[in-house]
Design an enzyme around this catalytic site. Structure first.
Site, short mmCIF file in Angstrom:
data_model
loop_
_atom_site.label_atom_id
_atom_site.label_comp_id
_atom_site.label_asym_id
_atom_site.label_seq_id
_atom_site.Cartn_x
_atom_site.Cartn_y
_atom_site.Cartn_z
N GLY A 183 -11.46 -20.89 27.67
CA GLY A 183 -11.27 -22.45 29.04
C GLY A 183 -11.64 -23.68 29.15
O GLY A 183 -11.85 -24.76 29.81
N GLU A 199 -13.46 -15.65 25.00
CA GLU A 199 -12.19 -16.10 24.16
C GLU A 199 -11.49 -17.73 24.20
O GLU A 199 -10.22 -18.21 24.98
CB GLU A 199 -11.43 -15.56 24.97
CG GLU A 199 -10.99 -13.64 25.83
CD GLU A 199 -10.09 -13.80 27.07
OE1 GLU A 199 -9.89 -14.17 27.81
OE2 GLU A 199 -10.75 -12.46 26.91
N PRO A 200 -12.47 -17.95 23.12
CA PRO A 200 -12.07 -19.60 23.34
C PRO A 200 -10.76 -20.32 21.95
O PRO A 200 -10.32 -19.06 20.97
CB PRO A 200 -12.99 -20.70 22.64
CG PRO A 200 -13.90 -19.41 22.08
CD PRO A 200 -13.58 -17.95 22.77
N GLY A 201 -9.73 -20.96 23.11
CA GLY A 201 -8.23 -20.57 22.48
C GLY A 201 -8.75 -22.56 21.59
O GLY A 201 -8.63 -23.24 20.88
N TYR A 223 3.05 -30.95 30.71
CA TYR A 223 2.15 -31.57 31.53
C TYR A 223 1.85 -32.78 31.90
O TYR A 223 1.26 -32.82 32.11
CB TYR A 223 0.74 -30.23 31.28
CG TYR A 223 1.19 -29.20 30.72
CD1 TYR A 223 1.19 -27.80 31.98
CD2 TYR A 223 0.68 -28.95 28.89
CE1 TYR A 223 1.08 -27.00 30.59
CE2 TYR A 223 0.87 -27.45 28.54
CZ TYR A 223 1.27 -26.76 29.71
OH TYR A 223 1.54 -25.18 28.76
N CYS A 230 17.32 -34.58 22.94
CA CYS A 230 18.22 -35.55 24.24
C CYS A 230 18.65 -34.75 25.64
O CYS A 230 18.75 -34.15 25.80
CB CYS A 230 19.90 -34.77 23.63
SG CYS A 230 20.85 -35.59 22.06
N TYR A 288 -1.68 -25.31 21.36
CA TYR A 288 -1.16 -25.61 21.87
C TYR A 288 0.36 -26.26 21.90
O TYR A 288 0.93 -26.83 22.17
CB TYR A 288 -1.27 -25.67 23.59
CG TYR A 288 -1.93 -24.72 24.41
CD1 TYR A 288 -1.68 -22.70 24.14
CD2 TYR A 288 -3.22 -24.91 24.50
CE1 TYR A 288 -2.54 -22.33 24.72
CE2 TYR A 288 -4.39 -23.84 24.65
CZ TYR A 288 -4.06 -22.61 24.47
OH TYR A 288 -4.95 -21.26 24.90
N1 LLP Z 1 -8.05 -16.05 27.28
C1 LLP Z 1 -7.00 -15.78 28.56
C2 LLP Z 1 -6.71 -14.33 29.38
C3 LLP Z 1 -5.96 -16.91 28.41
O1 LLP Z 1 -4.95 -17.08 29.82
C4 LLP Z 1 -6.02 -17.86 28.11
C5 LLP Z 1 -5.29 -19.48 28.00
C6 LLP Z 1 -7.20 -18.60 26.95
C7 LLP Z 1 -8.55 -16.99 26.91
C8 LLP Z 1 -7.59 -19.14 25.79
O2 LLP Z 1 -8.16 -20.84 26.77
P1 LLP Z 1 -8.35 -21.81 25.90
O3 LLP Z 1 -9.69 -21.63 25.09
O4 LLP Z 1 -7.37 -22.75 25.34
O5 LLP Z 1 -8.63 -22.58 27.66
N2 LLP Z 1 -0.60 -24.51 27.04
C9 LLP Z 1 -1.81 -24.64 27.49
C10 LLP Z 1 -2.35 -23.55 27.91
C11 LLP Z 1 -2.57 -22.49 28.38
C12 LLP Z 1 -3.13 -21.42 28.21
C13 LLP Z 1 -3.04 -20.24 29.11
N3 LLP Z 1 -4.31 -19.13 28.91
C14 LLP Z 1 -1.80 -25.95 27.25
O6 LLP Z 1 -1.04 -26.45 26.07
O7 LLP Z 1 -2.93 -27.66 27.97
#
Ligand code: LLP
Length: 418
Positions: free
Chosen positions: A239, A273-275, A316, A342, A371
């Site tokens: 997050g 769990e960083p993404g 968003y 379109c 994403y």
């Molecule tokens: N762990 C869980 C359980 C999650 O649901 C998520 C993201 C993450 C980790 C990773 O979160 P991060 O570190 O990336 O913030 N599509 C949206 C973001 C959706 C995130 C969903 N869950 C966007 O483009 O902003």
């Protein structure tokens, strides 16, 4: 922090001019910087080095196999939300004992696959799921290691679509019902309680929501300890935000310092769990201008990348910097930068101040590594675009551009239509 910078007037991806990549691989094109990804992963690994921890990269942000391989080679684990992501993680060589599995709707088939693969733990989101997990594990004569995903009811102050840890959300088990669910779990014969998990949302740009959520979870941990539960893993989710416009999110080390001061002295392994904060700023989307058009009181820059390639602005109203790949001196215009799809909602930017670009010019959409590709689609029968990885002065194609044939490859025409 990332390695996409101007040298003179040219935008570079590490040591390679972006223009050269666009010319060689065509557009639209995703470009990823290897060294940026590594730097971000290491920022986490370093920040928590004094405490047992596992960094589980959230695959959903970007599932490209070369990115997964790069992370795996450096000791990273995986946070998955589907059988498909499990497949990708294992294929990249990620060790099952570093894989955690979240998501509110795991199917029996997916549960079986994850149990067979002996993943570290299931992050369970409801009592119903707990019972299903027990049933499936029983049939397979194994024990399912679980953490309960606890919803701490903390407002992460981010976009409502990507906020997940409040009462009204579908995610997790409310903190009030946590203990009774842990008791239920301990009664189920094929369940092994090993952890607690929380994830409160995405693109969080302040420390306080992380700290507040942690405090609530630690109170729960104390209660679980009193009740003789052996909690070994504390999964703090992902997050952490990145800078798209002018956000100044804390660094992993800033968050770690606060969180470690709270957990110190406890016998736990921290899982995270960083993404986005690993891959977000490590990728750009390069597009070419096709047409310039004067509309009613505004200008349009029509480019060859659409909402199907990068959905975040349409979905968003997300902001992404858009910059010319080669800078030149010229007047500024205010324009909508739109794609070929379109739909009126097909835009990369609205009312954006940008240099008066010409035809056939390359533009870079910044911070598109997370994403972007993973949420892309074939809408309007547009083939999935190519992805390139750069490391220092080297570049490689890490996903080929789809062909028209690829678009129809899986379709079947029934006999009565032949
Ligand atoms: N762990 C869980 C359980 C999650 O649901 C998520 C993201 C993450 C980790 C990773 O979160 P991060 O570190 O990336 O913030 N599509 C949206 C973001 C959706 C995130 C969903 N869950 C966007 O483009 O902003």
């Amino acid at each position: 922090m990332h390695f996409f910078e101007y040298r003179g007037n040219e935008l570079y991806a590490e040591d390679v001019p972006v223009r050269v990549l666009a010319e060689e691989y065509g557009t639209p094109l995703y470009i990823y910087s290897c060294n940026t990804i590594l730097r971000h992963f290491r920022a986490y690994d370093e920040a928590y080095k004094t405490f047992p921890h596992i960094v589980c990269y959230a695959l959903k942000a970007n599932t490209n196999g070369s990115i997964l391989r790069l992370l795996e080679k450096n000791g990273c684990g995986a946070d998955i939300v589907s059988g498909g992501e499990l497949f990708r993680a294992l294929r990249a060589g990620i060790s099952p004992d570093k894989i955690v599995y979240a998501g509110v709707g795991k199917t029996e088939e997916e549960i079986r696959y994850a149990l067979r693969s002996k993943i570290l733990m299931f992050n369970v989101e409801s009592s119903d799921e707990l019972k299903e997990l027990d049933r499936v594990a029983g049939k397979m004569k194994v024990k399912a290691p679980i953490a309960l995903r606890i919803n701490p009811d903390i407002d992460p102050r981010t976009h409502p679509y990507i906020s997940t840890g409040m009462k009204e959300h579908k995610f997790g088990i409310s903190i009030e019902e946590a203990i009774e669910n842990y008791r239920l779990a301990s009664r189920l014969k094929n369940i092994a309680v090993v952890g607690v998990q929380k994830h409160i949302g995405s693109q969080i740009t302040r420390i306080s929501p992380f700290v507040d959520a942690m405090k609530r979870i630690l109170t729960l941990l104390d209660e679980l300890k009193r009740q003789k539960f052996d909690i070994r893993y504390l999964d703090i989710g992902g997050g952490l935000g990145i800078s798209y416009l002018d956000e100044r999110p804390p660094q992993p080390a800033d968050v770690a310092k606060k969180l470690l001061s709270l957990v110190n002295g406890r016998k736990l392994t921290l899982v995270m769990e960083p993404g986005r904060s690993i891959v977000g700023n490590a990728g750009i989307l390069v597009t070419k201008t096709l047409y310039l058009k004067k509309g009613e009181g505004k200008e349009f820059v029509i480019v060859d990348a659409g909402m199907n390639d990068l959905m975040r602005p349409s979905l968003y109203d997300a902001y992404h910097h858009i910059v010319p790949v080669v800078k030149r001196k010229r007047a500024e215009i205010t324009a909508d930068i739109v794609g070929p799809i379109c739909e009126s909602g097909d835009f990369l930017a609205k009312g954006r101040k940008i240099a008066r670009v010409g035809h056939g010019e390359y533009l870079a959409v910044m911070s598109a590594g997370a994403y972007g590709m993973s949420m892309s689609s074939n809408y309007n029968s547009r083939p999935t675009i190519a992805e390139v990885m750069v490391r220092d002065g080297r570049h490689s194609l890490v996903r080929e551009r789809e062909s028209y044939e690829d678009l129809v490859r899986d379709e079947i025409v029934p006999g009565y239509l032949r």
